[in-house]
Design a protein around this motif. Structure first.
Motif, PDB file in Angstrom:
ATOM      1  N   ASN A  72       0.800  -1.227   0.000  1.00 20.93           N
ATOM      2  CA  ASN A  72       0.000   0.000   0.000  1.00 20.93           C
ATOM      3  C   ASN A  72       0.835   1.282   0.000  1.00 20.93           C
ATOM      4  O   ASN A  72       0.319   2.367  -0.278  1.00 20.93           O
ATOM      5  N   TRP A  73       2.152   1.164   0.263  1.00 25.26           N
ATOM      6  CA  TRP A  73       3.017   2.355   0.173  1.00 25.26           C
ATOM      7  C   TRP A  73       3.050   2.900  -1.251  1.00 25.26           C
ATOM      8  O   TRP A  73       3.418   4.057  -1.464  1.00 25.26           O
ATOM      9  N   GLN A  74       2.668   2.061  -2.213  1.00 28.15           N
ATOM     10  CA  GLN A  74       2.729   2.511  -3.611  1.00 28.15           C
ATOM     11  C   GLN A  74       1.544   3.396  -3.988  1.00 28.15           C
ATOM     12  O   GLN A  74       1.416   3.821  -5.127  1.00 28.15           O
ATOM     13  N   ARG A  75       0.673   3.671  -3.062  1.00 29.18           N
ATOM     14  CA  ARG A  75      -0.448   4.579  -3.343  1.00 29.18           C
ATOM     15  C   ARG A  75       0.028   6.032  -3.299  1.00 29.18           C
ATOM     16  O   ARG A  75       1.107   6.311  -2.789  1.00 29.18           O
ATOM     17  N   PRO A  76      -0.807   6.961  -3.798  1.00 31.26           N
ATOM     18  CA  PRO A  76      -0.388   8.367  -3.769  1.00 31.26           C
ATOM     19  C   PRO A  76      -0.020   8.797  -2.349  1.00 31.26           C
ATOM     20  O   PRO A  76      -0.650   8.371  -1.372  1.00 31.26           O
ATOM     21  N   GLU A  77       0.988   9.643  -2.287  1.00 33.30           N
ATOM     22  CA  GLU A  77       1.531  10.054  -0.992  1.00 33.30           C
ATOM     23  C   GLU A  77       0.484  10.632  -0.044  1.00 33.30           C
ATOM     24  O   GLU A  77       0.494  10.355   1.158  1.00 33.30           O
ATOM     25  N   GLU A  78      -0.453  11.430  -0.616  1.00 33.13           N
ATOM     26  CA  GLU A  78      -1.467  12.038   0.285  1.00 33.13           C
ATOM     27  C   GLU A  78      -2.312  10.965   0.954  1.00 33.13           C
ATOM     28  O   GLU A  78      -2.675  11.092   2.121  1.00 33.13           O
ATOM     29  N   GLU A  79      -2.636   9.921   0.193  1.00 29.28           N
ATOM     30  CA  GLU A  79      -3.482   8.870   0.788  1.00 29.28           C
ATOM     31  C   GLU A  79      -2.710   8.126   1.884  1.00 29.28           C
ATOM     32  O   GLU A  79      -3.239   7.866   2.973  1.00 29.28           O
ATOM     33  N   VAL A  80      -1.443   7.837   1.598  1.00 30.59           N
ATOM     34  CA  VAL A  80      -0.635   7.119   2.588  1.00 30.59           C
ATOM     35  C   VAL A  80      -0.500   7.961   3.848  1.00 30.59           C
ATOM     36  O   VAL A  80      -0.717   7.477   4.967  1.00 30.59           O
ATOM     37  N   SER A  81      -0.205   9.251   3.687  1.00 27.11           N
ATOM     38  CA  SER A  81       0.015  10.038   4.907  1.00 27.11           C
ATOM     39  C   SER A  81      -1.302  10.280   5.638  1.00 27.11           C
ATOM     40  O   SER A  81      -1.330  10.323   6.870  1.00 27.11           O
ATOM     41  N   PHE A  82      -2.398  10.358   4.895  1.00 22.15           N
ATOM     42  CA  PHE A  82      -3.699  10.452   5.563  1.00 22.15           C
ATOM     43  C   PHE A  82      -3.931   9.218   6.434  1.00 22.15           C
ATOM     44  O   PHE A  82      -4.358   9.312   7.594  1.00 22.15           O
ATOM     45  N   LEU A  83      -3.628   8.057   5.871  1.00 21.54           N
ATOM     46  CA  LEU A  83      -3.860   6.810   6.620  1.00 21.54           C
ATOM     47  C   LEU A  83      -3.001   6.752   7.876  1.00 21.54           C
ATOM     48  O   LEU A  83      -3.471   6.367   8.948  1.00 21.54           O
ATOM     49  N   MET A  84      -1.734   7.149   7.752  1.00 22.73           N
ATOM     50  CA  MET A  84      -0.836   7.098   8.919  1.00 22.73           C
ATOM     51  C   MET A  84      -1.372   8.014  10.026  1.00 22.73           C
ATOM     52  O   MET A  84      -1.381   7.664  11.205  1.00 22.73           O
ATOM     53  N   THR A  85      -1.830   9.207   9.623  1.00 22.79           N
ATOM     54  CA  THR A  85      -2.367  10.135  10.622  1.00 22.79           C
ATOM     55  C   THR A  85      -3.661   9.595  11.209  1.00 22.79           C
ATOM     56  O   THR A  85      -3.915   9.711  12.415  1.00 22.79           O
ATOM     57  N   LEU A  86      -4.464   8.967  10.355  1.00 24.63           N
ATOM     58  CA  LEU A  86      -5.719   8.389  10.845  1.00 24.63           C
ATOM     59  C   LEU A  86      -5.439   7.300  11.889  1.00 24.63           C
ATOM     60  O   LEU A  86      -6.064   7.271  12.959  1.00 24.63           O
ATOM     61  N   PHE A  87      -4.482   6.415  11.608  1.00 25.04           N
ATOM     62  CA  PHE A  87      -4.166   5.347  12.577  1.00 25.04           C
ATOM     63  C   PHE A  87      -3.780   5.965  13.923  1.00 25.04           C
ATOM     64  O   PHE A  87      -4.205   5.509  14.983  1.00 25.04           O
ATOM     65  N   GLU A  88      -2.971   7.012  13.812  1.00 24.82           N
ATOM     66  CA  GLU A  88      -2.490   7.675  15.029  1.00 24.82           C
ATOM     67  C   GLU A  88      -3.646   8.293  15.817  1.00 24.82           C
ATOM     68  O   GLU A  88      -3.769   8.104  17.026  1.00 24.82           O
ATOM     69  N   GLN A  89      -4.520   8.997  15.092  1.00 25.10           N
ATOM     70  CA  GLN A  89      -5.651   9.662  15.777  1.00 25.10           C
ATOM     71  C   GLN A  89      -6.582   8.646  16.406  1.00 25.10           C
ATOM     72  O   GLN A  89      -7.040   8.819  17.539  1.00 25.10           O
ATOM     73  N   VAL A  90      -6.857   7.595  15.664  1.00 29.61           N
ATOM     74  CA  VAL A  90      -7.796   6.593  16.176  1.00 29.61           C
ATOM     75  C   VAL A  90      -7.228   5.953  17.435  1.00 29.61           C
ATOM     76  O   VAL A  90      -7.932   5.774  18.431  1.00 29.61           O
ATOM     77  N   LEU A  91      -5.940   5.655  17.407  1.00 31.56           N
ATOM     78  CA  LEU A  91      -5.321   5.055  18.592  1.00 31.56           C
ATOM     79  C   LEU A  91      -5.439   5.966  19.797  1.00 31.56           C
ATOM     80  O   LEU A  91      -5.770   5.539  20.897  1.00 31.56           O
ATOM     81  N   LYS A  92      -5.161   7.245  19.548  1.00 34.59           N
ATOM     82  CA  LYS A  92      -5.208   8.225  20.630  1.00 34.59           C
ATOM     83  C   LYS A  92      -6.622   8.313  21.195  1.00 34.59           C
ATOM     84  O   LYS A  92      -6.847   8.264  22.388  1.00 34.59           O
ATOM     85  N   GLN A  93      -7.602   8.413  20.268  1.00 33.01           N
ATOM     86  CA  GLN A  93      -8.988   8.599  20.712  1.00 33.01           C
ATOM     87  C   GLN A  93      -9.590   7.353  21.352  1.00 33.01           C
ATOM     88  O   GLN A  93     -10.440   7.448  22.218  1.00 33.01           O
ATOM     89  N   GLU A  94      -9.204   6.207  20.873  1.00 31.35           N
ATOM     90  CA  GLU A  94      -9.919   4.980  21.268  1.00 31.35           C
ATOM     91  C   GLU A  94      -9.240   4.172  22.360  1.00 31.35           C
ATOM     92  O   GLU A  94      -9.819   3.223  22.873  1.00 31.35           O
TER      93      GLU A  94
END
Ligand code: IPE
Ligand code: IPE
Ligand code: MG
Length: 262
Positions: free
Chosen positions: A83-105
């Protein structure tokens, strides 16, 4: 068994196991390829990342259902080594999403007695995310209601190569005789060590492939493919998958199904 509150909740017909499902024959380890987020968003003329956001809610829903219905282990595919081969914005969105979800949940997960582990090459993830993962893993290590594994920067081939490398290192150091390498010893070095192999694999979005997921562990899993896109995966979709699973005759290469458990 824990609080009366939980038991009262479980008599709620909305979250009780549907009556036609046999609670004694539920999967002991459910694996899920959570696919179709992008298509879910595209169908609504939304950016793909909105599908990923919605997908988090679907995962929360599934995790709660596993807790209520009695499925003790859940392994989900969140981000593959490809999945790293996807557009950079999508990859970085996902990384930030994982981080936020972990923090919130994290608090809620801990309270719900979920043991959380992340499987994959974690040192390839952004540092902040690695820190959140380490904290979440540590904090929930002793929980035992549902064991949730989130495969992140995970590739089945990569996992097998890592095992081969570790065995080779032991041989080189004279700690291991190559003749002693067998399936049991090999499986002990897999990232899922400690959990039984998944007995049911669900893939959403109608794709009929494994996409480098749990190549060793899925050897005898029953496979349920649904056209439901991951963000729409709900209680009805899970019950459908479980019904399908309970109708399968598992033979493991023999000619007969093993006798039903008492
Ligand atoms: C699955 O949904 C989530 C990840 C792979 C991160 P997709 O993003 O693959 O959605 P589709 O397959 O493009 O619809
Ligand atoms: C598999 O989905 C990986 C995850 C769900 C995280 P993909 O969307 O990446 O798989 P392909 O490309 O359809 O095989
Ligand atoms: Mg996909």
């Amino acid at each position: 068994m824990q609080p009366v509150k939980t038991q009262a909740k479980e008599t709620n017909p909305l979250i009780a196991l549907p009556g036609d499902l046999d609670p004694q024959r539920l999967p002991q380890h459910l694996a899920v390829i959570m696919d179709g987020n992008g298509r879910w968003a595209q169908q609504r003329h939304l950016p793909r990342v909105r599908g990923h956001q919605k997908g988090v809610q679907a995962l929360k829903r599934l995790l709660q259902l596993c807790g209520h219905w009695g499925i003790p282990a859940l392994t989900t595919y969140a981000f593959s080594t490809e999945n790293w081969q996807r557009p950079e914005e999508e990859v970085s969105f996902l990384m930030t999403l994982f981080e936020q979800v972990l923090k919130q949940e994290l608090d809620a997960l801990d309270e719900a007695q979920v043991r959380l582990r992340f499987l994959g090459e974690l040192d390839g993830l952004p540092l902040v995310l690695q820190e959140h993962i380490a904290e979440a893993t540590h904090r929930t290590a002793h929980n035992n209601r549902v064991r949730l594994n989130v495969c992140t920067n995970y590739g089945g081939r990569r996992e097998l190569v890592q095992v081969a490398r570790r065995l080779a290192q032991d041989v080189r150091q004279g700690l291991l005789d190559p003749d002693d390498i067998n399936e049991t010893r090999f499986a002990k070095l897999l990232l899922t060590a400690g959990d039984p192999d998944p007995d049911l694999l669900i893939r959403t979005s109608g794709e009929f492939r494994i996409s480098n997921f749990l190549l060793w562990q899925l050897a005898y899993a029953e496979i349920h493919i649904t056209h439901v896109l991951w963000p729409d995966f709900d209680q009805v979709a899970l019950a459908t998958a479980l019904r399908d699973f309970q109708q399968r005759q598992r033979r493991y290469g023999t000619l007969q199904a093993p006798p039903a458990e008492p």
